[in-house]
Enzyme design. Structure first.
Site, PDB file in Angstrom:
ATOM      1  N   ASP A 164       0.869  -1.184   0.000  1.00  0.00           N
ATOM      2  CA  ASP A 164       0.000   0.000   0.000  1.00  0.00           C
ATOM      3  C   ASP A 164       0.905   1.232   0.000  1.00  0.00           C
ATOM      4  O   ASP A 164       2.122   1.124   0.077  1.00  0.00           O
ATOM      5  CB  ASP A 164      -0.959  -0.035   1.187  1.00  0.00           C
TER       6      ASP A 164
ATOM      7  N   GLY B  35      -0.503   5.811   2.897  1.00  0.00           N
ATOM      8  CA  GLY B  35      -1.468   6.880   3.164  1.00  0.00           C
ATOM      9  C   GLY B  35      -2.441   6.523   4.278  1.00  0.00           C
ATOM     10  O   GLY B  35      -2.614   7.275   5.230  1.00  0.00           O
TER      11      GLY B  35
ATOM     12  N   GLY C 231     -11.122   4.046   0.703  1.00  0.00           N
ATOM     13  CA  GLY C 231     -11.973   4.846   1.589  1.00  0.00           C
ATOM     14  C   GLY C 231     -13.302   4.210   1.938  1.00  0.00           C
ATOM     15  O   GLY C 231     -14.231   4.898   2.364  1.00  0.00           O
TER      16      GLY C 231
ATOM     17  N   ASP D 184      -8.454  -7.174   0.160  1.00  0.00           N
ATOM     18  CA  ASP D 184      -7.563  -7.490   1.274  1.00  0.00           C
ATOM     19  C   ASP D 184      -8.263  -7.073   2.553  1.00  0.00           C
ATOM     20  O   ASP D 184      -9.127  -6.201   2.530  1.00  0.00           O
ATOM     21  CB  ASP D 184      -6.246  -6.707   1.174  1.00  0.00           C
TER      22      ASP D 184
ATOM     23  N   CYS E  37     -14.622 -27.753   7.023  1.00  0.00           N
ATOM     24  CA  CYS E  37     -13.358 -27.075   6.687  1.00  0.00           C
ATOM     25  C   CYS E  37     -12.240 -28.106   6.597  1.00  0.00           C
ATOM     26  O   CYS E  37     -12.120 -28.991   7.430  1.00  0.00           O
ATOM     27  CB  CYS E  37     -13.026 -26.030   7.743  1.00  0.00           C
TER      28      CYS E  37
ATOM     29  N   CYS F 171      -8.953 -27.298   6.570  1.00  0.00           N
ATOM     30  CA  CYS F 171      -7.674 -26.690   6.954  1.00  0.00           C
ATOM     31  C   CYS F 171      -6.924 -27.595   7.935  1.00  0.00           C
ATOM     32  O   CYS F 171      -7.493 -28.502   8.544  1.00  0.00           O
ATOM     33  CB  CYS F 171      -7.874 -25.294   7.535  1.00  0.00           C
TER      34      CYS F 171
ATOM     35  N   CYS G 180      -8.615 -27.651  11.498  1.00  0.00           N
ATOM     36  CA  CYS G 180      -9.862 -28.403  11.659  1.00  0.00           C
ATOM     37  C   CYS G 180      -9.647 -29.909  11.478  1.00  0.00           C
ATOM     38  O   CYS G 180     -10.395 -30.706  12.024  1.00  0.00           O
ATOM     39  CB  CYS G 180     -10.913 -27.888  10.679  1.00  0.00           C
TER      40      CYS G 180
ATOM     41  N   HIS H 275      -6.863 -20.989  10.497  1.00  0.00           N
ATOM     42  CA  HIS H 275      -8.211 -21.411  10.109  1.00  0.00           C
ATOM     43  C   HIS H 275      -8.947 -20.284   9.388  1.00  0.00           C
ATOM     44  O   HIS H 275      -9.553 -20.509   8.327  1.00  0.00           O
ATOM     45  CB  HIS H 275      -9.039 -21.876  11.316  1.00  0.00           C
TER      46      HIS H 275
HETATM   47 ZN    ZN Z   1     -10.535 -24.853   9.507  1.00  0.00          ZN
END
Ligand code: ZN
Length: 382
Positions: A97, A100, A233, A283, A326, A328, A331, A357
């Site tokens: 970025d 600012g 903004g 983001d 999930c 991941c 999990c 996660h």
């Molecule tokens: Zn997860």
């Protein structure tokens, strides 16, 4: 080569399935970009970032914050060490970025002049000055694939008059950012760091919560001909319908063949909604910040998103995962009871697992959205 963007399919909703080729790799869009404030996605190691998402392809592009890296450890030090990619051991696309937003939200005693902003560091009170030219120099030294124009972030709420005045400054600074970047980006020997390619600079549309100002800002920035455009903004406390309206109105005015990035949004259902409206990049610090506060995202059987506060007593003996659907690494291995224990005991591992996660949840959400857009009926050519 700096940047190549291809829209593979535009769905009836306006959502676009695209592909963004950057010096460090190809990013499938729409994409969510984890925020690595000080060249670190808080509590998540780079090797883990590379494995996130149900397809295991990982975070393909991450952010770093210019303001934070300028103050500590300093952009010149990072440049001496070969740029931000090499410094943090991340060989995939990155975006910085402009500094600012942080100058306006974190620093003290700001003094804004047409030339730039004087401010005091939130770390030690030392005095600094950021102009569009200086922000470009810092971002060129860091060497991310995408840099952002330096803009003024108006306070919220702000009157139409105040917003218009601020927007005028942002436009003048966008032109100066553009010109300084064009004149200097090639001077640093980043051809090695960027695999023989160059950085790209995005412009940022401002205009607060006023549709007429958003229109004026988009038109003015499109005239400057940036390779990509951000909508800045937003998500600063306004009602969600206003965020959505400002995004929708601005998207209509941005070139269809260039990437569009909404900065700093949002909850999982919001990123899904905006992606389906035609936003290509987003983001947000939310997945990691919420994770560090014990707030976890999960999905109900009907697909709706729930927020789970892991410190609640009801999870003390809960042997289930955060989210049964999930995939991941958290999990698949750990129970709610264990995660609650780590959080309550203040164990650093808890902050890390919660963040992993949540980031996985965001990236898996975007994988699903990309698949839906790829299979959606194509928008009729008007
Ligand atoms: Zn997860």
């Amino acid at each position: 080569m700096a940047l190549q963007f291809e829209v593979l399919r535009t769905a009836g909703s306006g959502g676009r399935r695209g592909r963004l080729a950057l010096p460090h790799g190809v990013v499938e869009t729409p994409v969510f970009m984890p925020v690595g404030t000080a060249a670190s996605v808080k509590a998540v190691e780079q090797g883990v970032l590379e494995t996130l998402g149900d397809e295991g392809s990982g975070a393909k592009i991450i952010l770093a914050n210019t303001y934070h890296l300028y103050l500590r450890p300093g952009h010149e030090l990072i440049a001496r060490l070969g740029g931000v990619h090499k410094f943090m051991g991340w060989d995939q696309p990155m975006l910085t970025d402009s500094g600012g937003f942080q100058v306006f939200s974190l620093s003290e005693l700001r003094k804004v002049t047409p030339d730039g902003v004087e401010f005091r560091s939130h770390l030690d009170g030392s005095r600094h000055f950021f102009s569009p030219e200086h922000s470009m120099d810092v971002q060129i030294a860091l060497g991310a694939d995408i840099a952002m124009a330096f803009d003024e972030c108006v306070e919220t709420p702000a009157s139409w008059e105040r917003t218009k005045e601020s927007m005028g400054l942002t436009h003048a600074w966008a032109q100066r950012s553009h010109d300084h970047f064009a004149a200097n980006a090639h001077r640093v020997p980043w051809h090695e760091v960027l695999n023989g390619a160059t950085q790209s600079l995005f412009g940022i549309v401002q205009g607060g919560m006023y549709a007429d100002l958003r229109k004026e800002s988009a038109e003015r920035l499109v005239e400057m001909d940036f390779p990509g455009y951000a909508i800045g903004g937003l998500a600063v406390g306004e009602p969600r319908e206003v965020t959505r309206e400002m995004i929708a109105r601005t998207l209509e005015l941005l070139p269809k063949d260039k990437p569009r990035y909404v900065m700093g949004v949002g909850y999982p259902d919001e990123i899904e909604e905006y992606a389906k409206m035609g936003v290509d990049m987003m983001d947000c610090v939310l997945p990691t910040r919420a994770g560090r506060h014990g707030l976890l995202f999960a999905r109900e059987a009907d697909g709706s998103v729930v927020r789970m506060n892991i410190k609640r007593k009801e999870y003390a003996e809960d042997q289930g995962p955060i989210d049964a659907a999930c995939r991941c690494m958290v999990c698949r291995r750990y129970s709610r009871a264990y995660l609650r224990h780590l959080f309550v005991a203040g164990e650093p591992l808890g902050l890390s697992l919660n963040s992993i996660h949540n980031l996985h949840f965001y990236l898996a959400t975007m994988e699903r959205v990309r698949a839906e857009l790829a299979n959606a009926a194509e928008r009729a050519v008007l």
